[in-house]
Design a protein around this motif. Structure first.
Motif, short mmCIF file in Angstrom:
data_model
loop_
_atom_site.label_atom_id
_atom_site.label_comp_id
_atom_site.label_asym_id
_atom_site.label_seq_id
_atom_site.Cartn_x
_atom_site.Cartn_y
_atom_site.Cartn_z
N HIS A 21 0.82 -1.21 0.00
CA HIS A 21 0.00 0.00 0.00
C HIS A 21 0.86 1.26 0.00
O HIS A 21 2.02 1.23 0.41
N PRO A 22 0.29 2.36 -0.40
CA PRO A 22 1.01 3.64 -0.32
C PRO A 22 1.41 3.93 1.12
O PRO A 22 0.76 3.50 2.07
N GLY A 23 2.51 4.67 1.27
CA GLY A 23 2.98 5.02 2.61
C GLY A 23 4.32 4.39 2.94
O GLY A 23 4.76 4.41 4.08
N GLN A 24 4.99 3.82 1.93
CA GLN A 24 6.30 3.23 2.16
C GLN A 24 7.31 4.33 2.48
O GLN A 24 7.15 5.47 2.08
N PHE A 25 8.35 3.95 3.20
CA PHE A 25 9.48 4.87 3.34
C PHE A 25 10.74 4.16 2.87
O PHE A 25 10.86 2.94 2.98
N PHE A 26 11.65 4.93 2.31
CA PHE A 26 12.95 4.40 1.89
C PHE A 26 14.04 5.18 2.60
O PHE A 26 13.98 6.40 2.70
N HIS A 27 15.02 4.44 3.09
CA HIS A 27 16.20 5.07 3.69
C HIS A 27 17.40 4.25 3.28
O HIS A 27 17.49 3.06 3.63
N SER A 28 18.30 4.85 2.54
CA SER A 28 19.44 4.13 2.01
C SER A 28 18.93 2.94 1.20
O SER A 28 18.20 3.11 0.23
N HIS A 29 19.27 1.71 1.63
CA HIS A 29 18.84 0.53 0.90
C HIS A 29 17.78 -0.26 1.65
O HIS A 29 17.65 -1.47 1.47
N ARG A 30 17.03 0.42 2.49
CA ARG A 30 15.96 -0.24 3.24
C ARG A 30 14.61 0.37 2.86
O ARG A 30 14.50 1.54 2.55
N ALA A 31 13.58 -0.47 2.93
CA ALA A 31 12.21 -0.03 2.62
C ALA A 31 11.28 -0.51 3.72
O ALA A 31 11.33 -1.67 4.12
N GLY A 32 10.44 0.40 4.21
CA GLY A 32 9.36 0.02 5.11
C GLY A 32 8.05 0.03 4.35
O GLY A 32 7.71 1.04 3.71
N VAL A 33 7.33 -1.08 4.36
CA VAL A 33 6.12 -1.19 3.53
C VAL A 33 4.93 -1.64 4.37
O VAL A 33 5.07 -2.40 5.33
N HIS A 34 3.76 -1.14 3.99
CA HIS A 34 2.49 -1.57 4.56
C HIS A 34 1.87 -2.56 3.59
O HIS A 34 1.82 -2.30 2.38
N LEU A 35 1.36 -3.65 4.12
CA LEU A 35 0.86 -4.74 3.29
C LEU A 35 -0.55 -5.15 3.72
O LEU A 35 -0.95 -4.89 4.86
N ASP A 36 -1.27 -5.79 2.82
CA ASP A 36 -2.47 -6.51 3.26
C ASP A 36 -2.60 -7.80 2.46
O ASP A 36 -2.05 -7.95 1.37
N CYS A 37 -3.30 -8.75 3.06
CA CYS A 37 -3.44 -10.08 2.47
C CYS A 37 -4.68 -10.13 1.59
O CYS A 37 -5.77 -9.77 2.04
N PRO A 38 -4.57 -10.58 0.35
CA PRO A 38 -5.74 -10.66 -0.52
C PRO A 38 -6.72 -11.75 -0.10
O PRO A 38 -7.87 -11.76 -0.54
N LYS A 39 -6.29 -12.66 0.78
CA LYS A 39 -7.17 -13.75 1.21
C LYS A 39 -7.98 -13.36 2.43
O LYS A 39 -9.21 -13.50 2.45
N CYS A 40 -7.30 -12.84 3.49
CA CYS A 40 -8.02 -12.53 4.73
C CYS A 40 -8.19 -11.04 4.95
O CYS A 40 -8.88 -10.63 5.90
N ALA A 41 -7.54 -10.21 4.12
CA ALA A 41 -7.65 -8.74 4.16
C ALA A 41 -7.05 -8.13 5.42
O ALA A 41 -7.26 -6.96 5.70
N MET A 42 -6.26 -8.89 6.17
CA MET A 42 -5.64 -8.36 7.38
C MET A 42 -4.33 -7.65 7.05
O MET A 42 -3.61 -8.04 6.13
N PRO A 43 -3.98 -6.61 7.82
CA PRO A 43 -2.79 -5.82 7.52
C PRO A 43 -1.52 -6.39 8.16
O PRO A 43 -1.57 -7.11 9.15
#
Length: 212
Positions: A21-43
């Motif tokens: 999902h939108p809202g990722q952050f990048f710092h150097s070579h690292r990425a923080g991402v928000h995800l959700d599951c297409p099966k159970c819809a949990m984050p």
């Protein structure tokens, strides 16, 4: 949206394409991402380390990109629930009980989990009294009458589905509530038969050494 293939920590589906999902952050070579599951819809969320290839800007990602190969997981939240295993069970009982715990969180595996909890009870009771016969509920009451289980546990057995029946021939799977009750009951029996005696034995004062 782009996806990252991983195990869902909620429904425990392996190798599923989690949506980024939108809202990722990048710092150097690292990425923080928000995800959700297409099966159970949990984050969920992940801290990813860039390995190669893909640019550091998520705006470079196409909507249908699977970015799994470009990152390795540094951290993942939440952690999947781990099995709860009573201490000091015999090895074969623990092996069976662990199979029940592994199936417990997975929707659709209620019958598998229930069967393994009942088998753990069956094998565990045989360790205490190999000659005892009959349905699980009756054997549990016999152990209570012999002072090896409490009266409360024997009474509880009357309210746990399938302890007095041949569960393998049941057509309907247990409900989540019934499975949780069976799991709680099985855990308590195992702790009373194996964990508590071992704990008491470990805390007994050692005999004094004879004086020379």
């Amino acid at each position: 949206m782009a996806t990252f293939t991983h195990k869902c920590p909620h429904c425990l589906t392996e190798h599923i394409a989690l949506r980024i999902h939108p809202g990722q952050f990048f710092h150097s070579h690292r990425a923080g991402v928000h995800l959700d599951c297409p099966k159970c819809a949990m984050p969920s969320a992940a801290l990813l380390q860039v390995v190669h290839g893909l640019g550091n800007n998520p705006r470079d990602w196409n909507e249908d990109d699977d970015v799994t190969d470009y990152f390795k997981v540094k951290a993942f939240w939440p952690q999947p629930p781990g099995p709860v295993i009573p201490e000091n069970m015999p090895t074969d009982v623990e092996r069976i009980y662990l199979q029940a715990e592994r199936n417990l969180p997975i929707e659709g595996n209620e019958e598998a989990a229930g069967t393994m909890y009942r088998k753990a009870l069956d094998v565990g009771l045989k360790k205490i009294d190999p000659d005892m016969k009959g349905m699980l509920a009756a054997r549990i009451k016999k152990l209570a009458a012999d002072g090896k289980l409490t009266v409360d546990i024997a009474e509880w057995a009357d309210h746990v589905r399938d302890l007095g029946n041949d569960a393998a021939h049941e057509e309907e799977p247990p409900t989540r509530e019934e499975l949780t009750d069976l799991r709680n009951f099985t855990e308590m029996v195992m702790r009373y038969l194996f964990s508590l005696p071992a704990l008491v034995q470990a805390r007994k004062p050692k005999p004094a050494k004879p004086e020379k």
